[in-house]
Enzyme design. Structure first.
Site, mmCIF file in Angstrom:
data_model
loop_
_atom_site.group_PDB
_atom_site.id
_atom_site.type_symbol
_atom_site.label_atom_id
_atom_site.label_comp_id
_atom_site.label_asym_id
_atom_site.label_seq_id
_atom_site.Cartn_x
_atom_site.Cartn_y
_atom_site.Cartn_z
ATOM 1 N N ILE A 162 35.615 44.627 31.301
ATOM 2 C CA ILE A 162 36.810 44.298 30.519
ATOM 3 C C ILE A 162 36.474 43.333 29.386
ATOM 4 C CG2 ILE A 162 39.113 43.249 30.636
ATOM 5 C CD1 ILE A 162 39.032 44.030 33.689
ATOM 6 N N TYR A 219 36.014 50.434 36.387
ATOM 7 C CA TYR A 219 35.865 49.239 35.559
ATOM 8 C C TYR A 219 36.004 47.993 36.414
ATOM 9 C CZ TYR A 219 40.983 48.564 35.555
ATOM 10 O OH TYR A 219 42.289 48.345 35.925
ATOM 11 N N CYS A 220 35.433 46.896 35.932
ATOM 12 C CA CYS A 220 35.570 45.585 36.572
ATOM 13 C C CYS A 220 35.463 44.529 35.475
ATOM 14 C CB CYS A 220 34.523 45.390 37.672
ATOM 15 S SG CYS A 220 32.820 45.578 37.114
ATOM 16 N N THR A 221 35.302 43.279 35.840
ATOM 17 C CA THR A 221 35.360 42.195 34.853
ATOM 18 C C THR A 221 34.229 42.269 33.829
ATOM 19 O OG1 THR A 221 36.355 40.772 36.531
ATOM 20 C CG2 THR A 221 35.523 39.701 34.557
#
Length: 349
Positions: free
Chosen positions: A226, A197-199
């Site tokens: 996210i 996952y990342c932003t």
């Protein structure tokens, strides 16, 4: 025809705070072929400048990556104009979780070699062979499974203030550094199921392809990142498994997801997750500072920086030399973990 900003920062911020209308903060990205990035950039600037849009946008031959603030009354027209461009049709839009309308104060569109500075040789692996995209609910349901590895593909200063429960959070300064750290750290886990996952999802596109290239068998990624997860979980009235604050790359520097504060002031150790840049422009390091320390140090990261900030102009060269001796090229003295460890006693992690 205006293609660049003509006003200084102070004037732009003043104008922003004098606005009487609301703004909506959005982000989006797409890997898509853009034959003439400069012309594409100039067309976007003219169109978005006329609509009073702000933001930070990167355009490259490989696509576009954007974080923007759009006047709310123009949002519908803005999205329609995007849809009229083949490269931007049906673009998935992510909306800020916490939005005060002050995320950006000017419009910046830059042509770059890549839309994310990953430092990777795209010819060395198949960048289109990405991991399986998981919806927010699919991702949510799998977090906590002891057989599954959850990996944060963001930098250390991002994961420090918020991350998913049980996630592996490498202490990396850059995405390029982190992606190799993950491959090495998990080299014995290539058969395990991995959730990345990342932003907003863009970094995971390259990261998942890179991991698959290195032999990882079951690579998955959070679609929309996210930001999309937070929106979906709120809509479904589920308890968030992301704890803390999501770091964002605009003037807000973060938006609370779970309402919890999991980080600490780098100076005194009080619970705090507010990032700031050292007021001393010779330093300007990004760090976490509580209100009490902000008052005591006048927004600086140390007594030395506070002293340097107030030094007479004729003495500032001496401080520049001192900073260069201690930290080397001060242009690189921004967010790096090594510099923070030297600057602060990070015993409160």
């Amino acid at each position: 025809m205006q293609l660049y900003n003509k006003y200084n920062k102070e004037e732009l911020i003043k104008r922003l705070h004098e606005e009487t209308f609301e703004r909506t903060t959005i982000s989006f990205y797409r890997y898509v072929r853009i034959d003439d990035p400069q012309s594409f950039r100039d067309e976007l600037y003219q169109e978005w400048f006329q609509s009073n849009c702000f933001g930070r946008i990167y355009v490259a031959r490989e696509g576009i990556n954007a974080q923007m603030s759009v006047p709310s009354q123009h949002l519908g027209n803005f999205l329609q104009c995007m849809n009229n461009r083949p490269e931007l049709q049906e673009m998935p839009i992510k909306y800020a979780v916490e939005d005060n309308g002050k995320s950006f104060y000017k419009l910046t569109i830059k042509v770059r070699p890549k839309i994310v500075a990953d430092g990777l040789d795209d010819q060395a692996f198949d960048v289109t062979n990405v991991g399986r995209h998981l919806s927010a609910t699919e991702f949510h349901e799998q977090i906590g499974n002891p057989e599954i590895l959850v990996v944060d593909m963001r930098n250390h200063y991002e994961s420090e203030i918020g991350h998913f429960e049980g996630a592996i959070c490498p202490e990396a300064d850059t995405f390029r550094e982190e992606i190799d750290m993950v491959v090495d750290q998990l080299k014995e886990e290539k058969e395990r199921k991995i959730l990345l996952y990342c932003t907003g999802g863009v970094r995971c596109e390259k990261a998942s392809a890179y991991l698959k290239h290195h032999g990882f068998q079951d690579v998955n990624q959070l679609h929309g990142g996210i930001i999309e997860y937070a929106q979906q979980i709120k809509r479904l009235n589920l308890k968030s498994k992301f704890v803390g604050k999501n770091f964002v790359f605009d003037d807000r520097l973060g938006e609370s997801i779970s309402g919890e504060v999991i980080a600490h002031c780098h100076q005194c150790g009080r619970k705090c997750d507010t990032h700031t840049n050292c007021t001393n422009n010779l330093c300007h390091i990004l760090f976490i500072q509580c209100p009490e320390c902000a008052a005591q140090y006048e927004g600086c990261c140390s007594d030395e920086c506070k002293t340097a900030m107030h030094a007479p102009a004729e003495e500032r060269d001496l401080y520049v030399q001192a900073f260069q001796r201690k930290f080397g090229n001060r242009k690189a003295f921004r967010k790096g973990l090594a510099q923070k460890i030297e600057q602060f006693d990070l015993r409160y992690e």
